[in-house]
Write a protein that holds these residues in place. Sequence first.
Motif, mmCIF file in Angstrom:
data_model
loop_
_atom_site.group_PDB
_atom_site.id
_atom_site.type_symbol
_atom_site.label_atom_id
_atom_site.label_comp_id
_atom_site.label_asym_id
_atom_site.label_seq_id
_atom_site.Cartn_x
_atom_site.Cartn_y
_atom_site.Cartn_z
ATOM 1 N N ARG A 38 0.823 -1.206 0.000
ATOM 2 C CA ARG A 38 0.000 0.000 0.000
ATOM 3 C C ARG A 38 0.858 1.257 0.000
ATOM 4 O O ARG A 38 1.930 1.301 0.589
ATOM 5 N N ASP A 39 0.348 2.296 -0.660
ATOM 6 C CA ASP A 39 1.007 3.598 -0.607
ATOM 7 C C ASP A 39 0.914 4.162 0.809
ATOM 8 O O ASP A 39 0.010 3.817 1.576
ATOM 9 N N THR A 79 1.840 -9.554 5.265
ATOM 10 C CA THR A 79 0.642 -8.728 5.208
ATOM 11 C C THR A 79 -0.430 -9.282 6.138
ATOM 12 O O THR A 79 -0.371 -10.448 6.554
ATOM 13 N N THR A 80 -1.377 -8.453 6.464
ATOM 14 C CA THR A 80 -2.494 -8.839 7.322
ATOM 15 C C THR A 80 -3.751 -8.177 6.793
ATOM 16 O O THR A 80 -3.675 -7.272 5.945
ATOM 17 N N ARG A 124 -0.211 -2.348 12.347
ATOM 18 C CA ARG A 124 0.869 -1.379 12.546
ATOM 19 C C ARG A 124 2.227 -2.063 12.434
ATOM 20 O O ARG A 124 3.160 -1.535 11.811
ATOM 21 N N VAL A 125 2.348 -3.224 13.025
ATOM 22 C CA VAL A 125 3.610 -3.963 12.981
ATOM 23 C C VAL A 125 3.999 -4.267 11.535
ATOM 24 O O VAL A 125 5.140 -4.026 11.109
ATOM 25 N N VAL A 126 3.058 -4.786 10.777
ATOM 26 C CA VAL A 126 3.345 -5.175 9.397
ATOM 27 C C VAL A 126 3.646 -3.953 8.533
ATOM 28 O O VAL A 126 4.557 -3.961 7.697
ATOM 29 N N VAL A 150 -2.462 -13.314 9.313
ATOM 30 C CA VAL A 150 -1.228 -13.015 8.593
ATOM 31 C C VAL A 150 -1.115 -13.873 7.340
ATOM 32 O O VAL A 150 -1.626 -15.000 7.295
ATOM 33 N N ARG A 151 -0.493 -13.301 6.328
ATOM 34 C CA ARG A 151 -0.024 -14.013 5.154
ATOM 35 C C ARG A 151 1.396 -13.525 4.903
ATOM 36 O O ARG A 151 1.712 -12.359 5.141
#
Length: 760
Positions: free
Chosen positions: A26-27, A339-340, A349-351, A746-747
């Motif tokens: 994502r931007d 990603t999540t 936020r972590v990802v 998660v992926r």
Amino acid sequence: MRIKKTLTMILMLLAMVCQGQDYVPRDYVWTTQSDNSSGSMPCGGHDIGMNVWVENGEILFYISQSGWFDENNTLLKAGRWRIHFDDMPFDGDDFVQRLCLDDGAVYVSGGGKEVRIWVDVDEPIVFVKINSRTTEKNGSAGKSGKGKREGETIAKSDEHGVTVSYESWRYQDRELTKAECQQCSYKWVLPKGSVTYGDHVGVEEYGLRFWHRNREKTIFDFTVEREHLDAIKDSLYNPIKGLQMEGRMFAPEFHFIGTSDGNYASTDYRAWKFRKDHLKRGASIVIDLRYTQHERYELKTINGCGTVVPYCFNNINGKRSLERSARWWHDYWQRSWITTDGSNADAARVVRNYELMRYMLGCNAYGAWPTKFNGGLFTFDPMFVEGPDEKGEAKNAFTPDYRKWGGGTMTAQNQRLVYWPMLKSGDYDMMASQLDTYLRLLPAATARTRYYWGHGGASYTEQLENFGLPNPAEYGKHPEGSDYGVERNAWLEYEWDTALEFCMMALQAAQYDPEHRADFDRYLPMVEECLRFFDEHYQYIAKQLGAKALDDDGRLILYPGSGCETYKMAYNPSSTIAALKAVATAFPQSPLPLERIPDIPLRAIDGDTCIAPAVTWARIQNTETPQLYPVFPWRIYGMGRPGLDIARNTYLKDPHAVAMRSSKGWKQDLIWAACLGLTDEAKRLCVEKFADGPYRFPAFWDPGFDWAPDLNRGGAAMIGLQEMLIQETPDGEVMLLPAWPKEWPVRFKLHATGGREVVY
């Protein structure tokens, strides 16, 4: 969850089929302007990093290139650029500043204008492309009688102008004060009268040229004399003598309108201004940066342009650069990703911050020098880093070149954290910047060993200059006739094992990327000489003391040693022993036999067996926890390995480990918690570690123990997150989600040894 190698490949193929499309990050978007440079966002590529922000309607950006080391070993910025539009298009409600991760560019738009800023991935060239179209509402038929319908938008050429300024605070020599001596390698032994020498700036037909050429005498000469190495000076590596750094701004449609003086963030500067009176179809600005040592310095000649400029403007094709750079960044995100679905705020936020940190690492993918832990290529004006003092005055009112812990100093314990995560992310090509640095310094490391002590092996120190010698300030004061090879420094004395982590990185990179194993074979001499040093040096010490070289079991006596910077005057420190065991095991040609390496020391705490920092030690100097280094980076204990309970006892019960636990800066507790399968603990520390930094861009973390943005914090966080998702047993079995919270969707796609890709 464990998966055999064949099942891993099946899982990977099934996941790829199910996914059916490329991963597109994502931007990252802002819709308001920034207050100052601390509100900048990163942009970069190849070996260039930029801070880009919009302030008071103007686009500003710093440019940094890996390798711009001056005479004092300060990592200089190339300068600051400012773009001013006459009609102030970014002051409206439609303002957007967007970092497009998928193509690596920053876009600024508003008021009918869009500016795209990017760096070419193959060359150190910055492109600024300005597209300008204004619109008006049609109220009636046009003058020709064939006008548009009422209310329809008509595009017209922009008659407003634009001014681009190059701003330099090094337009003259600047005194280097003791207050700001941390930015260079002198630190607290700064000679009186030291200066940062001014650059040369000249207006030429194509635009602007600016350059800085180092003097013949530099910090290298000071260090050699201070460390009593004059006898071998001519054989030592000196990368900064005569180093010439230069840039050219190509702005062929602009004309020079003069200079002006100003002040930004407590630093005065001079600006060289260029103007284009009518934008019409837009404009392009190209900034080309280069550096080399003068004895090999040759300006490139292309298509008859001569030797005045390295490139003809017409031969710098922005369209081709845009296409190949966007393609490189898109492919970069296909190597690996996490990603999540956004349903859990902490996980999201972590990802996101993991991804932003990885973007910053990609900005120095192909630099000759590694991404510095203390800000990388993205430091900003120091007065905004730590805020005002108790009097409301700036704590660090220095130039934008300032950072703590130096520019040309390679601090191993910090640098390693920036590069370890590149294994699981599959960014093996980017590791060369760090590994090649240590390889270049190998002759100096072996030469100083031979000169000081008369034996073989490479002695790399913790605070290592980019020419291979200990930092001259950290080296300390030596009484006449003392051992000049040992640093007289309470934190750093006898700490020689940190280079072994870079040896292990090279060995593991060959396991992760077997297709290109030959690329990593060039590091094997470094591995061999680092191991040789410990074998020969501790036998040398024993001989000097008139003591036994080996204990009763035929093993080395590692004394005096050091457990990181913390357990000093240590006897058989566990971090050193684990390092030697791990590297010697992974390197069959090891000159240090495994049977000569001592056992990792253990001790009992409340009746439970724990890893000891060392057999004995004289004092505790710092806040590291080297007794957990056998877990990471050395992976002797951990999930799927013998003695997991011993390592967990150490993490949970060792009083020093508990007292020093933190998510600040380079702290590694997240990594250890993940490697030990302590899911709740790993989750807590991961959330803390990946929390947004105090500046506008969330992955610009606070200085921690070092400087902002704190990239060793980001690197440690990346490693911990990866270990929560995937680990391997010694026989190569993949463990999925060994410390992952069940409530975090998660992926991911990450890498494992044997050239395997694991997609979940």
